[in-house]
Each structure stands twice: as structure tokens, then as C-alpha cells.
Design a protein around this motif. Structure first.
Motif, PDB file in Angstrom:
ATOM      1  N   ARG A 164      30.029  46.905  32.474  1.00 57.41           N
ATOM      2  CA  ARG A 164      30.065  46.028  33.640  1.00 57.41           C
ATOM      3  C   ARG A 164      29.166  44.799  33.478  1.00 57.41           C
ATOM      4  O   ARG A 164      29.498  43.722  33.976  1.00 57.41           O
ATOM      5  N   GLN A 165      28.039  44.954  32.815  1.00 58.09           N
ATOM      6  CA  GLN A 165      27.155  43.817  32.621  1.00 58.09           C
ATOM      7  C   GLN A 165      27.833  42.731  31.798  1.00 58.09           C
ATOM      8  O   GLN A 165      27.831  41.552  32.153  1.00 58.09           O
ATOM      9  N   ALA A 225      30.705  41.164  33.762  1.00 59.92           N
ATOM     10  CA  ALA A 225      30.198  40.233  34.771  1.00 59.92           C
ATOM     11  C   ALA A 225      29.784  38.914  34.131  1.00 59.92           C
ATOM     12  O   ALA A 225      30.059  37.831  34.670  1.00 59.92           O
ATOM     13  N   VAL A 230      26.335  41.311  38.377  1.00 56.45           N
ATOM     14  CA  VAL A 230      26.810  42.693  38.311  1.00 56.45           C
ATOM     15  C   VAL A 230      27.015  43.245  39.726  1.00 56.45           C
ATOM     16  O   VAL A 230      27.958  43.996  39.979  1.00 56.45           O
ATOM     17  N   ARG A 231      26.150  42.844  40.635  1.00 59.06           N
ATOM     18  CA  ARG A 231      26.263  43.314  42.015  1.00 59.06           C
ATOM     19  C   ARG A 231      27.579  42.847  42.645  1.00 59.06           C
ATOM     20  O   ARG A 231      28.259  43.603  43.332  1.00 59.06           O
ATOM     21  N   THR A 232      27.921  41.579  42.398  1.00 57.62           N
ATOM     22  CA  THR A 232      29.189  41.064  42.911  1.00 57.62           C
ATOM     23  C   THR A 232      30.362  41.790  42.266  1.00 57.62           C
ATOM     24  O   THR A 232      31.353  42.121  42.927  1.00 57.62           O
ATOM     25  N   ALA A 279      26.240  40.088  48.367  1.00 57.32           N
ATOM     26  CA  ALA A 279      26.220  40.397  46.936  1.00 57.32           C
ATOM     27  C   ALA A 279      26.016  39.142  46.089  1.00 57.32           C
ATOM     28  O   ALA A 279      25.378  39.192  45.030  1.00 57.32           O
ATOM     29  N   ILE A 321      34.920  45.578  42.483  1.00 60.31           N
ATOM     30  CA  ILE A 321      35.538  46.789  41.939  1.00 60.31           C
ATOM     31  C   ILE A 321      35.867  47.758  43.081  1.00 60.31           C
ATOM     32  O   ILE A 321      36.955  48.350  43.148  1.00 60.31           O
ATOM     33  N   ASN A 322      34.924  47.898  44.015  1.00 58.91           N
ATOM     34  CA  ASN A 322      35.158  48.772  45.163  1.00 58.91           C
ATOM     35  C   ASN A 322      36.216  48.189  46.096  1.00 58.91           C
ATOM     36  O   ASN A 322      37.080  48.911  46.618  1.00 58.91           O
ATOM     37  N   HIS A 325      30.385  44.874  41.145  1.00 63.33           N
ATOM     38  CA  HIS A 325      30.463  46.208  41.758  1.00 63.33           C
ATOM     39  C   HIS A 325      31.191  46.137  43.098  1.00 63.33           C
ATOM     40  O   HIS A 325      32.036  46.982  43.419  1.00 63.33           O
ATOM     41  N   TYR A 326      30.862  45.104  43.899  1.00 67.32           N
ATOM     42  CA  TYR A 326      31.500  44.952  45.202  1.00 67.32           C
ATOM     43  C   TYR A 326      33.011  44.763  45.050  1.00 67.32           C
ATOM     44  O   TYR A 326      33.814  45.385  45.748  1.00 67.32           O
TER      45      TYR A 326
END
Length: 297
Positions: free
Chosen positions: A273-274, A277, A284-286, A143, A291-292, A288-289
Motif C-alpha cells: 500500500r505504501q 500510494a 497511505v491514509r487516503t 484523510a 480501499i474501504n 486506506h479510506y
């Protein structure tokens, strides 16, 4: 750990690539060796190499080998780990430490099933099983753009996570006996037994160093305890002294601080989220990771 044993049996007689994630000291190399020993390649070489133990300048030459004159100091030809493991199994530990440039070369080798030594022209077709391991969060590295996504999926065909020792306390008595016997043989010491009270202390220990710490502890006891019985009083101070209530590991503290920062950023920007981040200084990808990972709703 029973799931680990089941997966070992399932993958042993295939050539599928296995990725073994897990904390340091959990016995990832032991798992890799067991996969090899239960496979049809058990009579062929098992080569283990630690990427994290090498300076970046030596990684490619160790992996792929080199010809005489390939670089300054190459006064002879040398096969790499891939050639040395031909017909058997290659175990690459700490694969998450692989530099970006070498990630490209490794992906090519895995896809084409052939390797060429540095400075050489001859191509060697490969017939081996690859097993990789890491203590890093590989999805986070992907990510963050630090590990190639295509290489990660090429390695992560069958993930086989090795749980830390604190999650498999039922295995501790058998591991204690195994490491005791191993140390007694190595140091040529008479057999010893572990008293019940001592075994209870060993089973209650959190073992932050995992299997490696337990093995070293048994070796220490074999060498230092003179009588035939290992009592609770013989155990090392760090095993006898429980962790103070309220203390947390550095990793746990960092994770809690990270989770709190993410929650605060999301709350500040009403879930955008943007913008969250951007505030946190990550992609944003990091985000999302993470957050999960932290189960943030």
C-alpha cells in the motif's frame, strides 16, 4: 427516509451536535429545520448560514461577528451567526468548505461554548444547538489533511445522512403535493391535481438535482399549466426524456476510474500500500479510506 424521521425524533430534544451529509439538493436544511421545530428550542431563532456561499475573507466575521473598527470597512458592530442563534439552533451548511484557520477557531468556540467578536474583548457564553451539513466526503477530507480530525469528530456526534431522491421514490407523491400547494399559495394560483400518468413519470425520474429540482419543477408547472390538471405532456422535456442507455454521471465515471487506478497500483506492487500510494500521489491514509470506500479486497 423513515430512519431519518426516527433519528430526528431521537435527537430533537437533546442538544447533541448533528452532522447531515448528503448530495446537493436533498433537503438537508429542511431536516435541520425539522430538528429545530421538534425541539424545546422551537420558539427561539433558527439561523441558517452557508459557508460555501461566502468568500473566505468574510467567513469569520459572519460566524463570530465583529466590533466597530475591527477591520477596514467595519463601521459598526455586528453580531455573528452564533450570537444571532442564541437560545435556538444554528445550521451551518457546507461545513466541508471551512478554511483551515477558521476550523481552529470553530473548534475553540464549540469546546468552550463561548464566542468573541472580531476586534472585541467581551466574551458571550453560548446556549444553542449546532447542526452542520455537507455534500463532501468528510472522511476523505480528514484523510487528506484538509479538515481537522478533532473538529470532524466534534461535529459528527450524530450523523444523519439524507438519502437522494432516487433512493426514496415512495416519498415523491407526497413531496409533489406539498410543493404544488406551496407554489400555489406563493403565486396565488388555483389548485391543480397531477394526473396518474404524470405522477408515474415523476416517480420514475432519477432527479439528479434531488428535492430542489422537484420543487422547482412543481413551481414551473403551477405557473405554466393553465388547466386544473397537470398531464404527462405538460412535464418539462428533461423529465419526459429518459436518460440515454449507457450514459453515466461524471461522478460515477470518476469513481470508476479511481477504483481502476487503485487496483492497478496495488496489483503492480503486489499489494504494497505504501508504494501504491506513492505511485498514485496520495497518502497511505487516503488510500486506506478509498480501499474501504470501494470495497477493494
Amino acid at each position: 427516509i423513515s430512519r431519518v424521521r426516527t433519528l430526528i425524533r431521537q435527537v430533537a430534544d437533546t442538544d447533541v451536535t448533528v452532522l447531515i451529509p448528503g448530495e446537493s439538493g436533498t433537503g438537508k436544511e429542511l431536516v435541520a429545520r425539522e430538528i429545530h421545530n421538534q425541539s424545546g428550542r422551537k420558539d427561539r431563532p433558527f439561523v441558517a448560514g452557508n459557508i460555501g456561499a461566502l468568500p473566505e475573507s468574510l467567513i469569520e466575521s459572519e460566524l463570530f461577528g465583529y466590533e466597530k473598527g475591527a477591520f477596514s470597512g467595519a463601521d459598526r458592530k455586528k453580531p455573528g451567526w452564533f450570537e444571532m442563534a442564541q437560545g435556538g439552533s444554528l445550521f451551518l451548511d457546507e461545513i466541508g468548505e471551512l478554511p483551515a484557520r477558521t476550523q481552529v477557531d470553530l473548534l475553540r468556540v464549540l469546546e468552550q461554548r463561548e464566542v468573541r467578536r472580531l476586534g472585541g474583548e467581551h466574551v458571550v457564553s453560548l446556549d444553542l444547538r449546532l447542526i452542520a451539513a455537507t455534500h463532501r466526503e468528510m472522511e476523505a477530507l480528514v484523510a487528506e489533511g484538509k479538515f481537522r480530525e478533532d473538529l470532524y469528530y466534534r461535529l459528527n456526534v450524530v450523523p444523519l445522512r439524507v438519502p437522494p431522491l432516487r433512493e426514496r421514490r415512495d416519498d415523491i407523491p407526497s413531496l409533489v403535493e406539498h410543493f404544488l400547494h406551496e407554489a400555489q399559495q406563493r403565486h396565488q394560483k388555483p389548485p391543480k391535481r397531477v394526473a396518474g400518468a404524470a405522477m408515474r413519470v415523476l416517480c420514475d425520474c432519477p432527479w439528479p438535482g434531488n428535492v430542489r429540482q422537484l420543487r422547482n419543477c412543481m413551481e414551473r408547472l403551477v405557473v405554466t399549466v393553465e388547466g386544473p390538471t397537470i398531464d404527462a405532456k405538460d412535464l418539462p422535456e428533461e423529465i419526459l426524456t429518459p436518460k440515454r442507455e449507457g450514459t453515466v454521471s461524471l461522478d460515477a465515471a470518476v469513481q470508476e476510474a479511481e477504483r481502476t487506478a487503485i487496483l492497478a497500483a496495488l496489483d503492480h506492487f503486489n499489494g504494497n500500500r505504501q508504494r501504491a500510494a506513492d505511485l498514485l500521489g496520495i497518502s497511505v491514509r487516503t488510500l486506506h479510506y478509498k480501499i474501504n470506500r470501494y470495497s477493494i479486497q
